[in-house]
Motif scaffolding. Structure first.
Motif, PDB file in Angstrom:
ATOM      1  N   ASN B 100       0.834  -1.206   0.000  1.00 33.00           N
ATOM      2  CA  ASN B 100       0.000   0.000   0.000  1.00 33.00           C
ATOM      3  C   ASN B 100       0.865   1.250   0.000  1.00 33.00           C
ATOM      4  N   GLY B 103       2.110   1.954  -3.282  1.00 36.47           N
ATOM      5  CA  GLY B 103       1.036   2.507  -4.100  1.00 36.47           C
ATOM      6  C   GLY B 103       0.822   3.991  -3.830  1.00 36.47           C
ATOM      7  N   TYR B 104       0.883   4.382  -2.569  1.00 38.72           N
ATOM      8  CA  TYR B 104       0.686   5.795  -2.226  1.00 38.72           C
ATOM      9  C   TYR B 104       1.752   6.670  -2.889  1.00 38.72           C
ATOM     10  N   TYR B 105       2.929   6.099  -3.077  1.00 33.86           N
ATOM     11  CA  TYR B 105       4.014   6.865  -3.698  1.00 33.86           C
ATOM     12  C   TYR B 105       4.054   6.662  -5.205  1.00 33.86           C
ATOM     13  N   GLY B 106       3.034   5.987  -5.736  1.00 33.41           N
ATOM     14  CA  GLY B 106       2.905   5.898  -7.189  1.00 33.41           C
ATOM     15  C   GLY B 106       3.777   4.840  -7.854  1.00 33.41           C
TER      16      GLY B 106
END
Ligand SMILES: Nc1ncnc2c1ncn2[C@@H]1O[C@H](COP(=O)(O)OP(=O)(O)OP(=O)(O)O)[C@@H](O)[C@H]1O
Ligand SMILES: [Mg+2]
Lengths: 254, 313
Positions: B100, B103-106
């Motif tokens: 996750n 994901g938050y950092y792309g």
């Protein structure tokens, strides 16, 4: 920067969350609504006759579906975002390069998906009792999505402002449930004395339920256009207010 | 290039407490930097502002030249944060916490999986990848937070007391890991209450007390400023009273231990010949306190500004 990955991560996380706890999130609405259909629709409804030409069972199905959409989209966002805040897990999102609108969009999408999924479950249950020929699928679907959006946003704001677990159950119990019941799930406002009819017209949920009922069975007490205007207005206002709260860091930052 | 620049950073909490009283700080890229200070000094507040968890009252933060207000996303992508308290979702598995975060950092899914595996292995947590995080021990939870902070390969890693409550073996492996990460080019800012840890790992140091920076220099010249070193001597035979030695202060702690304050210009050879002359035989010698600790105490004591900070833990 491209935020689609961050957005998808939040939405997926939200979906996994409510699927993982499906006995709390997906099963109860199936059971309660089956009881509604059985008791109100079948046992009592058979003695009531028709409302605006629809059998009582058919009359209550749309309201019960939408009531489930409302309570579950709200519940999903309020409990997920509040526990994220409570566990300080929100810090992961605040530290990461994710704009506030992506955070909001992610949680609200999670709420919409849960609301619609529960709506589908309840619709399937209703098929055990009656078979409805859908009047206008586009209206039914768009009203369901707009309603889920309104209440997901409202749940988000509730979670931001809540300071305890009590604060996240006040609105559902003391506002949403009464307004849904008084929003004409089980009756037509035309059956009420005129003063109560006028008061009921101040209840936004009444517009949503009736518009949804129109989409499903072609019967409504209100002007459908009004419903689009009201839900649209709520969505814009609540979105702006949520973004303002996030920007100020109210309830989530020192 | 500075990894971090703080300018006149102030924080007044809602209750009116001024936790930071206008601090300036520069940390060079590639540095291993210690941010020290007693409980309640304002370390976590400063770190909170740098990592967007706390809103500053005034002042500016710049991370690798990106102003935190104006180029928020760019500035934030450079940072990996290990917070003082556990803040991951306790119901998630170790692996999904990292995925996750990626994901938050792309990070793309493929890269996220690769980085997750790499960081979990580096933190010796790979066998725990499918464990629900609340079932981990305290030390493992800290390592999960370090692995999580590293998953997007940040240029600046900020660790707020990462070694608190961690056993010595794991602490050693964390030191080694931090040094490795630093050698690979990541700037590290470390807060800790174990001063020997800061002394052995960090090249530069700032000491903060009551919301002000009271010292900011490189470790070597700070340690060189220590004028007097304190030693504890164990003796072969009991003595009745402390001997008198010219140039050193001696205290008798027990009948077989002495505590000696030795000025820098007084060599240890000289001390021992003085003791030998008095027929005192020394069996062992150790530093009374770690050197940095001694300086730290001096600096903190000489800065007892105003009342004691509230809310000390
Ligand atoms: N949310 C808050 N509201 C009011 N005061 C706060 C808040 N958070 C921290 N403080 C106060 O600000 C001061 C600095 O706290 P901070 O957590 O930055 O200290 P610290 O240097 O990290 O200490 P420690 O070594 O104990 O972690 C303390 O006096 C603390 O009580
Ligand atoms: Mg702290």
């Amino acid at each position: 920067m491209n935020y689609s990955i961050a957005f998808r991560t939040i939405v997926t996380k939200e979906i996994f969350r409510f699927i993982r706890i499906w006995p709390q999130t997906l099963l109860p609405p199936a059971i309660t609504t089956a009881l509604y259909f059985l008791i109100f629709g079948k046992l009592i409804g058979d003695r009531i006759g028709t409302i605006s030409g629809a059998s009582y069972m058919d009359y209550i199905v749309p309201g019960i579906i939408l009531m489930s959409v409302i309570s579950h989209s709200y519940a999903n966002v309020v409990s997920s975002f509040y526990s994220t805040k409570f566990q300080r897990n929100i810090e992961e999102l605040l530290v990461a390069p994710i704009p506030n609108w992506v955070i909001l969009g992610g949680y609200v999408s999670g709420g919409i998906i849960r609301g619609l999924l529960v709506g589908i479950v309840v619709t399937l249950i209703s098929l055990l009792f009656t078979d409805i020929t859908v009047n206008n699928i586009a209206i039914a679907l768009s009203i369901a999505v707009l309603t889920a959006t309104v209440f997901s946003l409202a749940g988000f704001i509730n979670a931001i402002l809540a300071e305890s677990f009590d604060d996240i159950s006040i609105i559902p119990n003391f506002v949403l449930t009464p307004l849904s019941y008084l929003g004409g799930v089980f009756y037509s406002v035309n059956m009420l004395p005129s003063i109560w009819q006028n008061i009921s017209m101040g209840n936004p949920i009444l517009y949503m339920i009736n518009a949804f009922r129109y989409g499903l069975i072609g019967v409504t007490d209100v002007d459908i256009q009004m419903t689009f205007i009201i839900t649209g207005g709520f969505i814009i206002t609540l979105t702006l207010f949520s973004l303002y709260l996030l920007h100020k860091g109210i309830g989530i930052k020192n | 290039m500075n990894a971090l620049s703080l300018r006149n950073l102030r924080k007044i909490y809602n209750n009116g407490f001024e936790a930071l009283k206008g601090i300036d700080l520069d940390v060079e890229a590639g540095d291993f930097f210690a941010l020290l200070g007693p409980n309640g000094a304002g370390k976590s507040t400063a770190i909170g502002i740098i990592s967007s968890l706390v809103n500053e009252s005034s002042g500016s933060v710049s991370i690798f030249g990106h102003d935190l207000r104006r180029e928020r996303a760019k500035a934030k992508s450079c940072i990996g944060l290990v917070p003082q308290e556990v803040n991951f979702n306790q119901f998630d598995t170790v692996k999904s916490i990292l995925l996750n975060q990626a994901g938050y950092y792309g990070l793309s899914r493929k890269l996220a999986l690769q980085r997750t595996e790499y960081c979990l292995k580096q933190m010796d947590l790979w066998d725990k990848r499918d464990t629900v995080s609340r079932r981990l021990s305290g030390g493992m939870k800290r390592r999960v937070m370090i692995a999580r902070a590293l998953v997007h390969a940040p240029k600046l890693l900020i660790l707020d007391e990462p070694t608190a409550g961690v056993d010595i073996e794991i602490r050693r492996s964390m030191w080694q890991m931090m040094q490795e990460v630093n050698q690979q080019g990541t700037t590290i800012i470390l807060t800790t209450h174990y001063l020997e840890e800061a002394e052995s790992l960090c090249r530069n140091i700032a000491i903060i007390n009551h919301g002000k920076i009271v010292e900011n220099s490189d470790m070597a010249s700070l340690l060189a400023r220590l004028h007097v070193e304190h030693f504890v001597l164990d003796l072969a035979r009991p003595i009745a009273a402390a001997p008198v030695l010219e140039g050193c202060q001696i205290e008798r702690v027990t009948d077989k231990t002495l505590s000696v304050a030795v000025p820098k210009e007084h060599s240890l050879n000289k001390l021992f010949s003085q003791l030998t002359a008095q027929n005192i035989e020394v069996t062992s010698l150790k530093n009374k306190t770690n050197r940095l600790e001694q300086l730290f105490m001096d600096l903190i004591d000489s800065n007892p500004i105003g009342s004691k900070a509230t809310g000390n833990k």
